[in-house]
Design an enzyme around this catalytic site. Structure first.
Site, PDB file in Angstrom:
ATOM      1  N   THR A 231      81.456  28.956  64.071  1.00 39.75           N
ATOM      2  CA  THR A 231      80.489  28.235  64.889  1.00 39.75           C
ATOM      3  C   THR A 231      79.218  27.983  64.088  1.00 39.75           C
ATOM      4  OG1 THR A 231      81.344  29.247  66.906  1.00 39.75           O
ATOM      5  CG2 THR A 231      79.136  28.306  67.015  1.00 39.75           C
ATOM      6  N   CYS A 319      66.718  40.239  39.180  1.00 35.91           N
ATOM      7  CA  CYS A 319      66.461  41.536  39.790  1.00 35.91           C
ATOM      8  C   CYS A 319      67.654  41.909  40.663  1.00 35.91           C
ATOM      9  CB  CYS A 319      65.201  41.494  40.646  1.00 35.91           C
ATOM     10  SG  CYS A 319      63.701  41.162  39.709  1.00 35.91           S
TER      11      CYS A 319
END
Length: 368
Positions: A231, A319
């Site tokens: 959905t 990172c």
């Protein structure tokens, strides 16, 4: 610690939500119904999704039927890289692609770049010639760390002449540079991400060439013409559409505005720090991006000092789980590990002002 309003200069990581997107999302929050339902409530939800799809299509100059809505750039890249439906199909990419592309391509199939971070077309030609069979080539339009614009059209011509499909991760480009049409670039698949252009995180798109069949990653429903089940997140998609429309409306003026701000920023940084390096300065670059290498101070230290002055930028490094590692982009450009560890990326966006640049230069002078 500063009491002044914070200055956000990390737009390549995520751009602040545009007012137009926020307004569209608030409106969508009032809509009840599953977009796949045929009753009036469902039809209203469906209308909002198709309106957003049209705006995303217009952003890159394609028909709405070619837009597959996804959860973001990483999913779109994964969907593109599995298009051929078989792990045995060869895949090639540049050595400076986003991690969500590199995860699908063995290191041996990554094509080198120049010292300015631009794909080596001669190296690509050799790699295509050596491949055992046609497959999929993935080349980003503009690098997220250095802003270096890649020769996608030229790479696509080389690949398509040998029967290859071509994917382009273009998440950093719309609204910041011209030439983002998949048809003009000659690519089969193009990745977009809402939060890079002022929409919400968690939604993106894959632009698919007519007649190209995808191998869905998410199966089970008939949403997105059977190409991506589930959905649709109505509120996020509405925000994506509004951000795409705003970026389209400003695309003739915004690149020049950003370029002027970036040039002023780089001149100020050079004046404040003798020996400063601008990585990729010899390449055509996005007008909003500068990746600078300090001659002495490590990036984490600079980031901390700038943050304490109320200026948010990022390291020119990936990172992961809080650990900063040397940038694979800079290493691929031939930058040594020590220099790469001193790289900082400053990226501007739709909300950046002259005052923001002034504040950044003042903070940099104190920090560096």
């Amino acid at each position: 610690m500063t009491s002044s309003p914070a200055v956000y200069l990390d737009h390549n990581a995520s751009t602040p939500l545009r007012p137009e997107a926020a307004a569209a999302m608030r409106e969508a929050l009032t809509v009840t119904g599953n977009p796949s339902s045929v009753h009036a409530h469902g039809r209203r939800a469906r209308a909002l999704i198709e309106d957003a799809r049209e705006a995303v299509a217009a952003l890159v100059g394609v028909t709405p039927g070619r837009v597959v809505l996804t959860s973001g750039g990483s999913e779109s890249n994964a969907l593109a890289l599995t298009t051929l439906g078989a792990d045995t199909a060869p895949r090639l990419c540049s050595a400076v692609e986003h991690d969500s592309v590199l995860a699908w391509v063995p290191e041996s199939n990554r094509v080198a770049v120049t010292a300015d971070g631009v794909l080596d077309l001669e190296g690509l030609d050799r790699a295509l010639s050596a491949a055992p069979a046609p497959g999929l080539l993935s080349v980003m339009l503009a690098n997220n760390e250095t802003g270096a614009v890649q020769p996608v059209a030229e790479a696509a011509r080389l690949a398509r002449a040998r029967g290859w499909r071509v994917h382009c991760d273009a998440v950093q480009a719309p609204g910041r540079m011209p030439g983002v049409s998949p048809d003009d670039l000659g690519v089969d698949l193009t990745t977009l991400s809402a939060h890079k252009l002022g929409g919400p995180a968690g939604v993106g798109a894959l632009i698919v060439a007519d007649g190209l069949t995808l191998a869905p990653l998410v199966r089970g429903g008939g949403q997105e013409r059977g190409r991506r089940a589930g959905t649709e997140p109505l509120v996020s998609i509405a925000g994506f559409g509004a951000a795409a429309r705003a970026a389209t409306e400003s695309r003739t003026t915004e690149p020049a505005r950003l370029a002027a701000l970036r040039d002023r920023l780089e001149a100020g940084l050079r004046a404040a720090t003798p020996g400063l390096v601008i990585h990729g300065a010899g390449a055509a670059r996005l007008p909003n991006t500068t990746c600078v290498g300090h001659p002495r101070i490590a990036a984490p230290t600079l980031l901390m000092r700038l943050d304490l002055s109320g200026v948010s930028v990022s390291a020119g490094a990936a990172c992961s789980s809080g650990k900063v590692t040397p940038s694979h982009v800079l290493r691929a450009m031939g930058v040594d590990e020590a220099a790469a560890s001193r790289a900082v990326r400053i990226s501007l966006g739709w909300s950046t002002t002259e005052t923001d640049v002034t504040r950044c230069l003042e903070a940099w002078t104190l920090a560096a």
